[in-house]
Design a protein around this motif. Structure first.
Motif, mmCIF file in Angstrom:
data_model
loop_
_atom_site.group_PDB
_atom_site.id
_atom_site.type_symbol
_atom_site.label_atom_id
_atom_site.label_comp_id
_atom_site.label_asym_id
_atom_site.label_seq_id
_atom_site.Cartn_x
_atom_site.Cartn_y
_atom_site.Cartn_z
ATOM 1 N N SER A 63 4.171 -34.546 -51.782
ATOM 2 C CA SER A 63 3.429 -33.828 -50.735
ATOM 3 C C SER A 63 2.095 -34.506 -50.452
ATOM 4 O O SER A 63 1.264 -33.965 -49.744
ATOM 5 C CB SER A 63 3.199 -32.381 -51.168
ATOM 6 O OG SER A 63 2.400 -32.346 -52.325
ATOM 7 N N GLN A 64 1.911 -35.702 -51.002
ATOM 8 C CA GLN A 64 0.655 -36.428 -50.811
ATOM 9 C C GLN A 64 0.849 -37.591 -49.840
ATOM 10 O O GLN A 64 1.813 -38.342 -49.935
ATOM 11 C CB GLN A 64 0.160 -36.967 -52.154
ATOM 12 C CG GLN A 64 -1.230 -37.536 -52.096
ATOM 13 C CD GLN A 64 -1.730 -37.928 -53.466
ATOM 14 O OE1 GLN A 64 -1.090 -38.730 -54.143
ATOM 15 N NE2 GLN A 64 -2.853 -37.375 -53.872
ATOM 16 N N SER B 103 -3.931 -34.646 -49.286
ATOM 17 C CA SER B 103 -2.966 -33.562 -49.466
ATOM 18 C C SER B 103 -3.112 -32.577 -48.317
ATOM 19 O O SER B 103 -4.167 -32.511 -47.682
ATOM 20 C CB SER B 103 -3.220 -32.840 -50.786
ATOM 21 O OG SER B 103 -3.029 -33.722 -51.872
ATOM 22 N N ALA B 104 -2.081 -31.794 -48.090
ATOM 23 C CA ALA B 104 -2.108 -30.803 -47.009
ATOM 24 C C ALA B 104 -3.221 -29.800 -47.275
ATOM 25 O O ALA B 104 -3.377 -29.297 -48.377
ATOM 26 C CB ALA B 104 -0.769 -30.094 -46.906
ATOM 27 N N GLY C 89 -8.643 -35.378 -48.423
ATOM 28 C CA GLY C 89 -8.630 -36.045 -49.720
ATOM 29 C C GLY C 89 -9.844 -36.948 -49.846
ATOM 30 O O GLY C 89 -10.875 -36.701 -49.216
ATOM 31 N N HIS D 181 -5.966 -41.124 -50.540
ATOM 32 C CA HIS D 181 -4.917 -40.185 -50.931
ATOM 33 C C HIS D 181 -5.308 -38.819 -50.377
ATOM 34 O O HIS D 181 -6.407 -38.337 -50.646
ATOM 35 C CB HIS D 181 -4.768 -40.112 -52.448
ATOM 36 C CG HIS D 181 -4.389 -41.414 -53.077
ATOM 37 N ND1 HIS D 181 -3.167 -42.000 -52.890
ATOM 38 C CD2 HIS D 181 -5.086 -42.261 -53.874
ATOM 39 C CE1 HIS D 181 -3.122 -43.146 -53.559
ATOM 40 N NE2 HIS D 181 -4.279 -43.325 -54.160
ATOM 41 N N PHE E 179 -4.936 -32.499 -43.214
ATOM 42 C CA PHE E 179 -4.846 -33.144 -44.514
ATOM 43 C C PHE E 179 -6.235 -33.587 -44.930
ATOM 44 O O PHE E 179 -7.016 -34.060 -44.104
ATOM 45 C CB PHE E 179 -3.904 -34.358 -44.451
ATOM 46 C CG PHE E 179 -2.495 -33.971 -44.113
ATOM 47 C CD1 PHE E 179 -1.570 -33.758 -45.113
ATOM 48 C CD2 PHE E 179 -2.101 -33.792 -42.796
ATOM 49 C CE1 PHE E 179 -0.274 -33.379 -44.809
ATOM 50 C CE2 PHE E 179 -0.823 -33.406 -42.477
ATOM 51 C CZ PHE E 179 0.104 -33.194 -43.488
#
Length: 194
Positions: free
Chosen positions: A157-158, A173-174, A182, A171, A180
């Protein structure tokens, strides 16, 4: 002749050009005709059967995704996502907690607004194979890190954004629907959304 006297004659000629007076509903041909039904009579058929489709052929470049949840599954709150037990079949899946829909590669395609610090620019992602995953490009970015993004990949999921040679640069994530967030490898916060 005056125009007022020609108008009825011209109207009559125009209507005559349409066929007959009956064709436009002005004559004795305007009769009630029986209406035919536009539905077909029922046809006997065999009962519909359900069966699972075989898995698609394996693509060596495709990332494996977990099986999709059953159609009857509902989406739980974002913090309560669980996976069904492995090998339990349909019976175990139905009794397990509902599964949140997984993020797929096609969910990421297209244009995004990319932000890192005070900088804001555009990010574009495609499914063209590229070093580091799939092709990505940026427009209007000033920092070398954002300007150098040339690939993306989905790791579970990343989302991993990569630069030249496929080296990861961020990187994410949602963080919500179509959002998104990160950190870049430089430690700078980074996010993209639409």
């Amino acid at each position: 002749m005056r125009l007022s006297r020609l108008a009825p004659i011209m109207l009559t000629a125009a209507l005559a050009g349409c066929g007959s007076f009956g064709a436009v509903g002005l004559g004795p041909m305007d009769q009630q005709k029986p209406v035919e039904s536009d539905t077909l009579p029922p046809v006997a058929s065999a009962p519909v059967e359900k069966s699972a489709l075989p898995p698609p052929p394996l693509d060596p470049n495709a990332q494996t995704l977990p099986p999709s949840p059953p159609a009857s599954a509902t989406l739980p709150p974002a913090d309560a996502a669980t996976l069904p037990p492995a090998g339990g079949g349909a019976q175990a899946s139905a009794s397990a907690a509902p599964v949140r829909a997984e993020l797929g590669r096609t969910d990421l395609l297209g244009g995004w607004s990319l932000k890192s610090g005070a900088e804001s620019c555009q990010l574009f992602m495609t499914l063209t194979s590229w070093t580091g995953g799939y092709r990505a490009s940026t427009r209007g970015c000033q920092s070398p890190t954002l300007k150098g993004i040339s690939a993306w990949s989905l790791n579970g999921s990343q989302v991993v954004l990569a630069g030249a040679g496929g080296a990861p640069v961020a990187h994410l994530s949602a963080a919500g629907t179509n959002s998104f967030s990160g950190t870049a490898d430089s430690g700078q916060p980074i996010a993209f959304s639409r």
